[in-house]
Scaffold this motif. Structure first.
Motif, PDB file in Angstrom:
ATOM      1  N   LYS A 139       0.849  -1.188   0.000  1.00  0.00           N
ATOM      2  CA  LYS A 139       0.000   0.000   0.000  1.00  0.00           C
ATOM      3  C   LYS A 139       0.891   1.247   0.000  1.00  0.00           C
ATOM      4  O   LYS A 139       0.959   1.971  -0.956  1.00  0.00           O
ATOM      5  CB  LYS A 139      -0.869  -0.034   1.262  1.00  0.00           C
ATOM      6  N   TRP A 140       1.623   1.442   1.073  1.00  0.00           N
ATOM      7  CA  TRP A 140       2.470   2.628   1.220  1.00  0.00           C
ATOM      8  C   TRP A 140       3.915   2.228   0.981  1.00  0.00           C
ATOM      9  O   TRP A 140       4.434   1.344   1.665  1.00  0.00           O
ATOM     10  CB  TRP A 140       2.312   3.211   2.625  1.00  0.00           C
ATOM     11  N   ILE A 141       4.561   2.850   0.013  1.00  0.00           N
ATOM     12  CA  ILE A 141       5.966   2.544  -0.256  1.00  0.00           C
ATOM     13  C   ILE A 141       6.847   3.666   0.280  1.00  0.00           C
ATOM     14  O   ILE A 141       7.896   3.429   0.848  1.00  0.00           O
ATOM     15  CB  ILE A 141       6.222   2.335  -1.764  1.00  0.00           C
ATOM     16  N   GLY A 142       6.413   4.902   0.080  1.00  0.00           N
ATOM     17  CA  GLY A 142       7.162   6.034   0.629  1.00  0.00           C
ATOM     18  C   GLY A 142       8.350   6.428  -0.226  1.00  0.00           C
ATOM     19  O   GLY A 142       8.289   6.384  -1.450  1.00  0.00           O
ATOM     20  N   ILE A 143       9.430   6.784   0.452  1.00  0.00           N
ATOM     21  CA  ILE A 143      10.607   7.313  -0.240  1.00  0.00           C
ATOM     22  C   ILE A 143      11.692   6.241  -0.297  1.00  0.00           C
ATOM     23  O   ILE A 143      12.033   5.635   0.714  1.00  0.00           O
ATOM     24  CB  ILE A 143      11.128   8.569   0.494  1.00  0.00           C
ATOM     25  N   LEU A 144      12.228   6.010  -1.474  1.00  0.00           N
ATOM     26  CA  LEU A 144      13.325   5.057  -1.654  1.00  0.00           C
ATOM     27  C   LEU A 144      14.564   5.815  -2.126  1.00  0.00           C
ATOM     28  O   LEU A 144      14.467   6.927  -2.640  1.00  0.00           O
ATOM     29  CB  LEU A 144      12.957   4.013  -2.716  1.00  0.00           C
ATOM     30  N   ASP A 145      15.720   5.187  -1.955  1.00  0.00           N
ATOM     31  CA  ASP A 145      16.913   5.702  -2.623  1.00  0.00           C
ATOM     32  C   ASP A 145      16.780   5.351  -4.098  1.00  0.00           C
ATOM     33  O   ASP A 145      16.489   4.203  -4.435  1.00  0.00           O
ATOM     34  CB  ASP A 145      18.174   5.031  -2.062  1.00  0.00           C
ATOM     35  N   SER A 146      17.031   6.318  -4.979  1.00  0.00           N
ATOM     36  CA  SER A 146      16.870   6.040  -6.414  1.00  0.00           C
ATOM     37  C   SER A 146      17.758   4.882  -6.855  1.00  0.00           C
ATOM     38  O   SER A 146      17.420   4.146  -7.771  1.00  0.00           O
ATOM     39  CB  SER A 146      17.210   7.282  -7.233  1.00  0.00           C
ATOM     40  N   LYS A 147      18.890   4.706  -6.172  1.00  0.00           N
ATOM     41  CA  LYS A 147      19.800   3.633  -6.599  1.00  0.00           C
ATOM     42  C   LYS A 147      19.233   2.247  -6.306  1.00  0.00           C
ATOM     43  O   LYS A 147      19.634   1.279  -6.932  1.00  0.00           O
ATOM     44  CB  LYS A 147      21.194   3.817  -5.996  1.00  0.00           C
ATOM     45  N   GLU A 148      18.267   2.148  -5.371  1.00  0.00           N
ATOM     46  CA  GLU A 148      17.615   0.850  -5.147  1.00  0.00           C
ATOM     47  C   GLU A 148      16.921   0.369  -6.407  1.00  0.00           C
ATOM     48  O   GLU A 148      16.664  -0.818  -6.580  1.00  0.00           O
ATOM     49  CB  GLU A 148      16.561   0.956  -4.034  1.00  0.00           C
ATOM     50  N   LEU A 149      16.545   1.313  -7.274  1.00  0.00           N
ATOM     51  CA  LEU A 149      15.857   0.970  -8.522  1.00  0.00           C
ATOM     52  C   LEU A 149      16.781   1.119  -9.728  1.00  0.00           C
ATOM     53  O   LEU A 149      16.325   1.061 -10.867  1.00  0.00           O
ATOM     54  CB  LEU A 149      14.631   1.880  -8.691  1.00  0.00           C
ATOM     55  N   ASN A 150      18.072   1.299  -9.460  1.00  0.00           N
ATOM     56  CA  ASN A 150      19.058   1.501 -10.535  1.00  0.00           C
ATOM     57  C   ASN A 150      18.713   2.675 -11.431  1.00  0.00           C
ATOM     58  O   ASN A 150      18.969   2.643 -12.638  1.00  0.00           O
ATOM     59  CB  ASN A 150      19.201   0.230 -11.387  1.00  0.00           C
ATOM     60  N   LEU A 151      18.109   3.708 -10.854  1.00  0.00           N
ATOM     61  CA  LEU A 151      17.769   4.876 -11.669  1.00  0.00           C
ATOM     62  C   LEU A 151      19.006   5.734 -11.872  1.00  0.00           C
ATOM     63  O   LEU A 151      19.823   5.898 -10.964  1.00  0.00           O
ATOM     64  CB  LEU A 151      16.654   5.677 -10.989  1.00  0.00           C
ATOM     65  N   ARG A 152      19.139   6.259 -13.081  1.00  0.00           N
ATOM     66  CA  ARG A 152      20.335   7.018 -13.446  1.00  0.00           C
ATOM     67  C   ARG A 152      20.148   8.485 -13.048  1.00  0.00           C
ATOM     68  O   ARG A 152      19.739   9.317 -13.852  1.00  0.00           O
ATOM     69  CB  ARG A 152      20.589   6.869 -14.945  1.00  0.00           C
ATOM     70  N   THR A 153      20.436   8.770 -11.785  1.00  0.00           N
ATOM     71  CA  THR A 153      20.283  10.122 -11.249  1.00  0.00           C
ATOM     72  C   THR A 153      21.497  10.408 -10.377  1.00  0.00           C
ATOM     73  O   THR A 153      22.414   9.586 -10.297  1.00  0.00           O
ATOM     74  CB  THR A 153      19.029  10.195 -10.358  1.00  0.00           C
ATOM     75  N   HIS A 154      21.493  11.560  -9.699  1.00  0.00           N
ATOM     76  CA  HIS A 154      22.531  11.822  -8.707  1.00  0.00           C
ATOM     77  C   HIS A 154      22.541  10.656  -7.713  1.00  0.00           C
ATOM     78  O   HIS A 154      21.484  10.185  -7.298  1.00  0.00           O
ATOM     79  CB  HIS A 154      22.228  13.138  -7.986  1.00  0.00           C
TER      80      HIS A 154
END
Lengths: 390, 390
Positions: A200-215
């Protein structure tokens, strides 16, 4: 309305002058920057290890005067970076993962404004146009992994074009299936009775947990799931429209591949959902199509100037469902159709033209389009649209 | 006293029976396990993404009856794992990184007891025996990285022997320099005026931030730094001895390569530090040496049975400074020396022996040692120890 929009107060850029260390009193580089930050605003601040690892060098290089980027986490702020010079752009990206298109909204935290929005096709379409095909496909764990990876990869390509290193915050919304795919959550029990979403509630993740190409220290907020048919995209829309705060009764409509309709105010919210987009695409409109590259999906008319954007920013080939809704709304708001849908030809004579024995409104002239044919909407199409929805 | 010991309440293992999902009410796998957990104890609990990714499968495989491992983070608990069967061992490891030796304390959260402790040599010794040599070496960023890596690698080898997958929590303490090395924090401004440590409070990190070989969701608590000469090792000692809570005046002594002495109670704490260990090693004791593999570092005497442990768990070769302190304390506590340090030979005749014209106390018989010679302490050595410290 920008349901993928980012909250404006999640990233702060603060200039900080730190005290010089002196012999005879407790000196810690961490405390030297935390003290003035805490004086500026009274919330908990943490310094991640990778920032601590460069803090002593940076403080001395910047001669004790630095810019601190703060990124909001669930109940504290995190130092996202420390720099000698004020950064020119610090970006947030709102991502609205629709079944057919992925919309991106780029917000600049320095200028505090939305600087661009665009959309691309959802790469999952190659697995199947309808969600159910994709859900069945994703029952196997390696297929779920595959859907997640192609989705992240398509998003990463856009993030890289935007400028990965400048992106400190993302917000994500999608319907329940899309949120599962994006996060790699099993969908096996989502579409069989009793229809159980994973979370239901996921909240805030570190973008790197999803391998997103960001800072590397960027965060991503995931809009929560309200139920199997009411996903984070609807929650995001309700959140930004604030109908849950209003005294008077409001009606919230989100039309995409599916449509969700919510009636309510600060006391109650009543929601229902059903298929929508495809009903507008191709069947009753000659120039309409399913969302695809080059389909016009956003239209604004102002002072007899027409602005539109297409999926993938390609030359226009058609109008998709969202574009049709936009077009009819803009025609009405500009007085180019009356409440019966009748064209008001004298209001914009250059764009009303007779094709065959019927008037049409030209959205894109032939020299603008990919196939060198104009894209338009017919008088009869507007009438049948109004009848079908009226 | 076990200054590297782990707090006992940081990992919980709870059995949870979850409600079956039913059609017609909101069903989320996440809520199904959070609800009974929240009923059991009223604190915030988060489920990390990697656990959510297996939650639907695990819940069904375990037929809605699962064991949940909860790991404490700074102000909430995190689900560390979900399992069908009760795990046999869930471990915490306390690490005390001394300049010369690294001590490990293994705690089992299932049985709620310390199950083992041992120590190894600090691999940084190959850079230099004294800390100042290492600090100078680490001024270059790649050298700091090297010190960090050899330290983590030596610790990882032990964690792997203990059983990486079973380790959900670590606590770490060390003096200020050791804490900097372990975390890869620059030491350049630590040992020149005005002596500035990089950080004071580090708190809880994900073990993977330090590439520690443990359960992927394990956490590590880093004891804070109080100042350049008062590190996390001293704070850990004060924390566990609780002298800061006491009415009466207390004296806290931590003897390692350096010694720290703290005088105080709940109203004040006064600390000072200086070199210590090397003073006991080799100079006044024939069988003593610097801490090295095979050096006896812990001694217990009970009912005329002698137990000792050596660095690296090797056959004994000598006694290091910590071992000497232990030995003299145990001799006194067992009545084997009186308050003047005089041997009470009739209390343990098998172990008091005349070598040359002097009595000695045999710590390890010749058949136990690496060089097949006994390891002992002389009557005259005890006398000069008491004089030098008295």
């Amino acid at each position: 309305m920008c349901s993928g929009c980012i909250e404006k107060e999640v990233v702060k850029i603060l200039k900080v002058d730190v005290e010089k260390p002196e012999l005879g009193k407790p000196n810690f580089d961490s405390e030297r920057i935390l003290k003035p930050l805490r004086e500026k605003f009274n919330e908990e601040i943490k310094i991640p290890l990778v920032i601590l690892q460069k803090l002593p060098y940076t403080l001395r290089k910047c001669k004790n005067s630095i810019y601190v980027i703060l990124v909001k986490n669930e109940n504290y702020w995190e130092v996202g970076d420390i720099l000698c010079e004020k950064p020119e752009e610090i970006l947030g990206v709102g991502i609205d993962l629709g079944s057919t298109t992925v919309a991106f909204y780029i917000y600049d935290f320095v200028e505090k404004k939305l600087i661009k929005s665009f959309s691309i096709l959802n790469p999952q379409i190659k697995i199947g146009e309808d969600i159910l095909t994709r859900l069945h496909f994703a029952k196997k764990q390696e297929n779920l992994e595959y859907i997640k990876n192609i989705t992240i990869e398509a998003i990463n390509e856009e993030l890289q074009k935007i400028g990965s290193e400048k992106i400190y915050y993302l917000s994500f919304c999608g319907n329940t299936a899309m949120t599962h795919f994006f996060l790699g959550l099993p969908v096996n029990y989502l579409f069989i009775e009793p229809y159980v979403p994973c979370v239901k509630w996921i909240g805030i993740l570190d973008s790197k947990e999803l391998n997103l190409r960001t800072h590397p220290l960027s965060k991503i907020f995931i809009f929560p799931i309200a139920g199997t048919y009411f996903g984070g995209d609807l929650i995001a829309g309700l959140f930004f429209s604030e109908i849950y705060k209003k005294e008077e009764l409001n009606f919230f409509i989100d039309i995409g591949t599916n449509a969700e309709v919510v009636l309510g105010n600060k006391e109650f919210l009543l929601a229902c959902a059903g298929a929508a987009g495809p009903a507008l695409e191709g069947a009753i409109f000659e120039c309409a199509s399913q969302a695809k590259e080059g389909a016009i999906e956003r239209i604004r008319i102002k002072n007899n100037k027409i602005e539109y954007s297409t999926i993938g920013e390609m030359p226009p080939v058609s109008i998709c469902g969202s574009g049709v809704i936009d077009l009819i709304a803009e025609l009405f708001l500009n007085g180019l159709i009356n409440s019966n849908g009748k064209f008001q030809i004298d209001k914009f004579p250059e764009r009303f033209r007779k094709i065959g024995d019927e008037y049409v409104f030209i959205v894109a002239e032939e020299n603008e389009t990919a196939f060198k044919k104009p894209i338009y909407i017919k008088q009869s199409e507007i009438k049948s649209f109004l009848r079908s929805k009226g």
